[in-house]
Design an enzyme around this catalytic site. Structure first.
Site, PDB file in Angstrom:
ATOM      1  N   GLY A 200       0.817  -1.379  -0.032  1.00 10.95           N
ATOM      2  CA  GLY A 200      -0.032   0.032  -0.190  1.00 10.95           C
ATOM      3  C   GLY A 200       0.792   1.298  -0.087  1.00 10.95           C
ATOM      4  N   THR A 201       2.179   1.227  -0.329  1.00 13.75           N
ATOM      5  CA  THR A 201       2.964   2.248  -0.121  1.00 13.75           C
ATOM      6  C   THR A 201       3.027   3.068  -1.662  1.00 13.75           C
ATOM      7  OG1 THR A 201       4.938   0.789  -0.383  1.00 13.75           O
ATOM      8  CG2 THR A 201       4.508   1.885   1.809  1.00 13.75           C
ATOM      9  N   THR A 204       2.750   0.104  -7.141  1.00 14.03           N
ATOM     10  CA  THR A 204       2.115  -0.258  -8.185  1.00 14.03           C
ATOM     11  C   THR A 204       1.821   1.057  -8.917  1.00 14.03           C
ATOM     12  OG1 THR A 204       1.069  -2.077  -7.284  1.00 14.03           O
ATOM     13  CG2 THR A 204       0.326  -1.726  -9.366  1.00 14.03           C
ATOM     14  N   HIS A 419      16.600   5.015  20.826  1.00 11.72           N
ATOM     15  CA  HIS A 419      17.361   4.291  20.461  1.00 11.72           C
ATOM     16  C   HIS A 419      18.055   4.421  19.123  1.00 11.72           C
ATOM     17  CE1 HIS A 419      18.157  -0.364  19.740  1.00 11.72           C
ATOM     18  NE2 HIS A 419      18.286   0.014  18.417  1.00 11.72           N
ATOM     19  N   GLU A 420      17.371   4.604  18.293  1.00 14.68           N
ATOM     20  CA  GLU A 420      18.044   5.358  16.886  1.00 14.68           C
ATOM     21  C   GLU A 420      18.855   6.285  16.945  1.00 14.68           C
ATOM     22  OE1 GLU A 420      17.890   3.267  14.199  1.00 14.68           O
ATOM     23  OE2 GLU A 420      16.195   1.901  15.200  1.00 14.68           O
ATOM     24  N   ASP A 496      20.766  -5.599  16.449  1.00 17.22           N
ATOM     25  CA  ASP A 496      22.167  -5.224  16.656  1.00 17.22           C
ATOM     26  C   ASP A 496      23.057  -5.925  17.187  1.00 17.22           C
ATOM     27  OD1 ASP A 496      20.754  -2.910  15.524  1.00 17.22           O
ATOM     28  OD2 ASP A 496      20.353  -1.993  17.673  1.00 17.22           O
TER      29      ASP A 496
HETATM   30  P1  ADP Z   1       1.351  -1.281  -3.392  1.00 17.48           P
HETATM   31  O1  ADP Z   1       1.493  -1.541  -4.733  1.00 17.48           O
HETATM   32  O2  ADP Z   1       2.607  -0.727  -2.782  1.00 17.48           O
HETATM   33  O3  ADP Z   1       0.932  -2.342  -2.396  1.00 17.48           O
HETATM   34  P2  ADP Z   1      -0.366   0.360  -4.407  1.00 17.48           P
HETATM   35  O4  ADP Z   1       0.263   1.165  -5.368  1.00 17.48           O
HETATM   36  O5  ADP Z   1      -1.335  -0.621  -4.836  1.00 17.48           O
HETATM   37  O6  ADP Z   1       0.447  -0.081  -3.350  1.00 17.48           O
HETATM   38  O7  ADP Z   1      -1.397   1.610  -3.852  1.00 17.48           O
HETATM   39  C1  ADP Z   1      -2.635   1.141  -3.648  1.00 17.48           C
HETATM   40  C2  ADP Z   1      -3.526   2.650  -3.682  1.00 17.48           C
HETATM   41  O8  ADP Z   1      -3.174   3.344  -2.483  1.00 17.48           O
HETATM   42  C3  ADP Z   1      -3.074   3.515  -4.946  1.00 17.48           C
HETATM   43  O9  ADP Z   1      -4.037   3.217  -5.912  1.00 17.48           O
HETATM   44  C4  ADP Z   1      -3.346   4.924  -4.398  1.00 17.48           C
HETATM   45  O10 ADP Z   1      -4.652   5.401  -4.582  1.00 17.48           O
HETATM   46  C5  ADP Z   1      -3.165   4.788  -3.102  1.00 17.48           C
HETATM   47  N1  ADP Z   1      -1.696   5.123  -2.572  1.00 17.48           N
HETATM   48  C6  ADP Z   1      -0.657   4.524  -2.418  1.00 17.48           C
HETATM   49  N2  ADP Z   1       0.648   4.959  -2.339  1.00 17.48           N
HETATM   50  C7  ADP Z   1       0.238   6.337  -2.528  1.00 17.48           C
HETATM   51  C8  ADP Z   1       1.017   7.537  -2.625  1.00 17.48           C
HETATM   52  N3  ADP Z   1       2.389   7.664  -2.322  1.00 17.48           N
HETATM   53  N4  ADP Z   1       0.419   8.775  -3.045  1.00 17.48           N
HETATM   54  C9  ADP Z   1      -0.897   8.765  -3.167  1.00 17.48           C
HETATM   55  N5  ADP Z   1      -1.634   7.619  -3.323  1.00 17.48           N
HETATM   56  C10 ADP Z   1      -1.053   6.529  -2.937  1.00 17.48           C
HETATM   57 ZN    ZN Z   2      19.156  -0.731  16.583  1.00 20.15          ZN
END
Ligand code: ADP
Ligand code: ZN
Length: 609
Positions: A200-201, A204, A419-420, A496
């Protein structure tokens, strides 16, 4: 795909019902009395039988009885007993004939229909599972499963808070726009780019944005889809994918969940997984075989790079890794901005506060949050989505996330911050350590709650004893800081400790860096090629030496731990100041920390004089 062929169990039920209906109808129409053979003989003697058909086992015919309504007589059948009946029949002037039993109808019902039904069910199930016309000839050519999108309208500005990743991808876009020009100038393109980051980052999203920005086709497949139930199918798909992609070059091939397919070979336990290995091998072959000049860029995403087969990461394959990190507070604010464009938000939304309320959330969570808030506003019949809807949405999304992956609580966050900073401060105070690039306490996964990124300034082949010792001190700095500040230690340091102990042990056993043991090489162990563990093949040294090695390792660790503690005690003021910033921003640059440190050193000097 399921939209097109919606499969329903009711088709089967309906089919069975129709078959039963036809069957019942035929049976009732062809209703024939079965009579005993003796009665048949009597009927013959009484001249009541008009005609018969004799087959091997039975006799069918018509008879005239008093009650019969049919003019030709009532149908009857009887199981044949006496083959020498023809004489008797002759005597009484009865038409008779032999007959070969027709089993057509019966066999139709007893096995042709069930078989058809079975195939029907199989067909529908296959169709539903693969979205394909099933058939043995088409198995390897499952084209529909490769998704090609031609002109994606995803752009870089749709992905926010991932500036570093974007920067690295800029070059790829330039190449895809004009591959010829790029290579003419001597530019060399990586073949494979691996996007690493939590689900979800936006991995894709970024891959699609690269395709969208450079206006090239986007082929995508998921690693788990490659692993098919029929051996050989996955490999065929890989081949097919590359053939299609080459025809459409320049283009991007994107493989999601690379780990599902690229797990280290030999890691899957007894017997392994033949199919996955075959598919993986095919992928390696294709990657080695294609000419990057053609303009096909392979991108893949994973959230578990550590389990990938090392062969995938070799030069010429996925040799460029791009970290798509969880967004920090600023990043979350930007992502929220992107998604707010899609809804009617109130003008007085405080995005900074919202971003502060959503620690640990990734892009997908934030998109979900905005959607949730919009739904709430609709339910409340509001004209615009306001802060109160967002506050409630945060609670809802958080509650869902807490079950899924823990978000750290404030107290944990504080421990992680100190820690960091412990690592970073020790590193900055000692010569010969890699410079600190950035410190982050954005939670990432289970093992690492925060991290300190140190980049080596140059490729190193030799390291001095002092440098190794300083490295150990840096590794121990995390725990030392915890002990000083909280007068307690946590489990957060186990990684560590493992690394520090590893280095110390190597110093003693391999590099001859212990005075008590001297310049002797004692390591007789082989590294397993796949797993990051040692396979102990038994040392060829005495018990006494073994004990001495252990003592020396412990001594090195103890001394370095004490060293780290001294440094940190001295810099307690800096630690507190930096921790405050880190807790607020979740991220701090190495440069900023250095400036802060110089400032505090100056302050101290001024105070003393
Ligand atoms: P991953 O492939 O890393 O699991 P996705 O690209 O499928 O994540 O992300 C799913 C949805 O979440 C995207 O379609 C978008 O709507 C939202 N999203 C994720 N990351 C971002 C980002 N950096 N900026 C804006 N929207 C994001
Ligand atoms: Zn550490």
């Amino acid at each position: 795909m399921e939209k097109h062929h919606k499969f329903s169990i009711w088709y089967v039920v309906l089919g069975i019902w129709v078959v039963l209906l036809i069957h019942n109808y035929l049976v009732s129409v062809l209703a024939i009395h079965t009579i005993p053979y003796s009665e048949f003989l009597n009927l013959v003697k009484e001249n009541k039988v008009t005609e018969v058909a004799i087959s091997e086992n039975q006799i069918q015919g018509r008879m005239v009885t008093g009650t019969s309504s049919q003019e030709k007589g009532e149908a009857f059948k009887t199981v044949r007993v006496d083959p020498e009946i023809s004489a008797l029949l002759d005597q009484h002037d009865i038409i008779f004939k032999g007959e070969i039993e027709s089993t057509f109808l019966r066999s139709l019902f007893s096995w042709v229909f069930p078989l058809l039904l079975f195939f029907g069910v199989w067909y529908f199930l296959m169709k539903r599972m693969t979205g394909q016309q099933p058939g043995f000839m088409t198995l390897g050519k499952n084209r529909a499963k490769i998704y090609v999108e031609d002109d994606l309208n995803v752009r870089f500005e749709d992905a926010a808070g991932v500036d570093e990743a974007k920067q690295e991808l800029m070059e790829v876009i330039e190449f895809l726009k004009e591959p010829a020009k790029f290579t003419e100038l001597g530019g060399k393109m990586p073949r494979g780019i691996l996007l690493v980051g939590a689900p979800g980052t936006g991995k894709t999203l970024l891959a699609k944005a690269v395709a969208g920005e450079s206006h090239v086709p986007f082929f995508s497949m998921s690693g788990s889809e490659f692993v098919e139930m029929f051996v050989g199918l996955g490999a065929a798909r890989v081949r097919d994918l590359f053939v299609q992609a080459k025809q459409k070059a320049p283009c991007i091939i994107f493989i999601d969940e690379l780990d599902a397919l690229g797990k280290a070979r030999g890691m899957s336990g007894i017997g392994g997984h033949d199919e996955r290995e075959q598919t993986l091998n095919q992928l390696l072959v294709e990657m080695d075989g294609f000419d990057p000049q053609v303009g096909v860029i392979l991108m893949a995403a994973t959230n578990r790079p550590e389990i990938l087969d090392p062969a995938l990461l070799r030069p010429g394959r996925f040799d460029r890794n791009i970290l798509v990190d969880r967004p920090d507070k600023k990043g979350r604010e930007e992502i929220l901005k992107v998604h707010l464009k899609k809804i009617k938000a109130s003008k007085n939304l405080d995005l900074a506060t919202l971003a502060g309320m959503t620690p640990g959330m990734v892009g997908a969570d934030l998109a979900n949050l905005v959607n949730e808030a919009a739904l709430l506003a609709v339910r409340r019949k509001k004209k615009t989505v306001g802060m109160s809807e967002f506050e409630e949405a945060v609670e809802r999304v958080m509650a869902g996330l807490e079950k899924k992956n823990r978000l750290i609580n404030p107290r944990e966050k504080e421990i992680v911050a100190y820690h960091e900073l412990g690592h970073a401060t020790v590193a900055l105070s000692l010569p010969g350590t890699d410079p600190v690039q950035k410190i982050s306490i954005i939670p990432r996964g289970i093992a690492a709650l925060g991290y300190t990124m140190q980049v080596p300034t140059e490729d190193r082949f030799l390291m001095s004893k002092t440098e190794l010792l300083n490295k150990i001190a840096t590794l121990l700095g995390g725990r030392a800081a915890e002990e000083i500040v909280f007068e307690d230690i946590s489990t957060g340091a186990h990684n560590d400790l493992a690394k520090a102990t590893d280095i110390a042990r190597s110093m003693v056993k391999e590099y001859g860096m212990s005075d008590k043991i001297g310049h002797v090489y004692f390591a007789r162990e082989k590294r397993s090629p796949f797993l990051d563990t040692y396979m102990n093949t038994g040392g060829d040294y005495s018990e006494a030496i073994a004990e001495l090695i252990d003592q020396e390792v412990k001594e090195i660790i103890n001394v370095q731990y004490a060293k780290a503690k001294t440094i940190l005690k001295e810099k307690r003021g800096l630690l507190d100041k930096a921790a405050k910033i880190l807790l607020e921003k979740e991220k701090i640059d190495g440069e900023d920390l250095k400036a802060l440190m110089e400032e505090s050193v100056k302050g101290k000097e001024a105070g003393q004089s």
